[in-house]
Design an enzyme around this catalytic site. Structure first.
Site, PDB file in Angstrom:
ATOM      1  N   GLY A  32     -18.685 102.818  30.063  1.00 19.07           N
ATOM      2  CA  GLY A  32     -17.916 101.946  29.465  1.00 19.07           C
ATOM      3  C   GLY A  32     -17.457 102.422  28.091  1.00 19.07           C
ATOM      4  N   ALA A  33     -16.586 103.457  28.246  1.00 19.07           N
ATOM      5  CA  ALA A  33     -16.212 104.017  27.120  1.00 19.07           C
ATOM      6  C   ALA A  33     -14.746 103.951  26.776  1.00 19.07           C
ATOM      7  CB  ALA A  33     -16.457 105.774  26.972  1.00 19.07           C
ATOM      8  N   GLY A  38     -18.198 100.952  23.255  1.00 21.30           N
ATOM      9  CA  GLY A  38     -18.093 102.402  23.808  1.00 21.30           C
ATOM     10  C   GLY A  38     -17.260 103.309  23.281  1.00 21.30           C
ATOM     11  N   TYR A 188     -25.566  86.877  32.834  1.00 18.42           N
ATOM     12  CA  TYR A 188     -25.343  88.001  31.846  1.00 18.42           C
ATOM     13  C   TYR A 188     -26.761  88.103  31.188  1.00 18.42           C
ATOM     14  CZ  TYR A 188     -24.425  90.095  27.329  1.00 18.42           C
ATOM     15  OH  TYR A 188     -24.498  90.754  26.079  1.00 18.42           O
TER      16      TYR A 188
END
Length: 292
Positions: A32-33, A38, A188
């Site tokens: 997730g960069a 991220g 979540y």
């Protein structure tokens, strides 16, 4: 996406306050960069001299993030890996590519996340038909860590850092995929507790391997897309979450610390279900079945 209030109960450690002016000659994979924490984490580590392996699911955004990180690190070594974490086959393929291309892996940061969603009452599923938050926030990092563990162990001392949340809700083993009374934030929170439970199990199992496994809640209501999509007002900039995460990655004082949950800089208890051996055993058995 972290929606529960928290207090910063300790002063930020000196190691976390230090400017990124010392060499951190390590190879770090961040999932997730391409946006949010991220991306900011990658920028910080590039300035410290790290080699960055950036994961994303959108090729254009991944290329853009890689270019920015290279510039921030004055030509830092950056390599990219493309995968949709909602498809476990793509997770396996990415792990295989990392093992083939990379001579070492010093740190794995499981950061990618599916938040509560912009339509939280609409239940979504992954490519394999699993509830989406459970798949992206738990099954994908579990599988990626398992598949990369041989490379991490060969590179030891190494670290696994799982980005979780102070928002934790117990897994309902009678309805793990939340086919009843679905709500995105609840999904979540359950997925994040599952991640914590599995991290504790892994830390126990590989205690003598030279690979540490820790989990953290980086900051409350960071200014991220997930927070905004759910309709919440961000409370702090993303950088507030980067600092405690960098500490878990780089701080020499934490070299032998494993199997812990941190609320920002504070080593603190997670939800009580994370310490229930029967719940952890049920989760492990279910995970083996889902990944078979």
């Amino acid at each position: 996406m972290d929606t529960h209030p928290t207090e910063n109960r300790t002063t930020e450690p000196a190691a976390a306050q230090a400017r990124p002016d010392s060499a951190f000659d390590r190879t770090v994979l961040i999932t997730g960069a391409t946006q949010g924490m991220g991306r900011h984490l990658a920028l910080d580590l590039a300035r410290r001299g790290a080699t960055l392996l950036l994961h994303g699911r959108d090729p254009a955004r991944l290329d853009d993030a890689a270019a920015e990180v290279r510039a921030a690190g004055s030509g830092a070594a950056v390599r990219t890996y493309l995968a949709d974490l909602a498809d476990l086959d793509q997770v396996r393929a990415m792990a295989a590519e990392v093992r083939e291309r990379e001579p070492r892996l010093d740190v794995l940061v499981n950061n990618a996340v599916a938040g509560g969603g912009a339509a939280p009452l609409r239940r979504e599923v992954s490519r394999q038909g699993h509830e989406l938050r459970f798949a992206v926030n738990y099954l994908a990092p579990f599988l990626l860590t398992r598949e990369l563990l041989p490379l991490l162990t060969a590179s030891a001392p190494a670290r696994v850092v799982d980005v979780a949340s102070i928002g934790q809700a117990p897994v309902d083993f009678d309805d793990v995929m939340m086919e009843r009374d679905y709500e995105g934030l609840e999904a979540y929170c359950r997925s994040k507790l599952a991640l914590i439970m599995s991290a504790f199990d892994l830390a126990d199992r590989i205690a003598e391997s030279g690979v540490t496994v820790n989990v953290l809640h980086p900051a409350h209501l960071m200014d991220t897309r997930g927070v905004r999509d759910y309709g919440l007002t961000p409370a702090v900039p993303v950088e507030e979450g980067v600092r405690p995460t960098v500490r878990l990655i780089t701080d020499p004082a934490l070299a032998d610390v494993t199997g812990r949950y941190f609320d920002r800089f504070t080593d603190t208890p997670a939800h009580e279900q994370a310490y229930d051996p029967r719940a952890r055993a049920r989760l492990a058995a279910l995970t083996r079945e889902l990944l078979a």
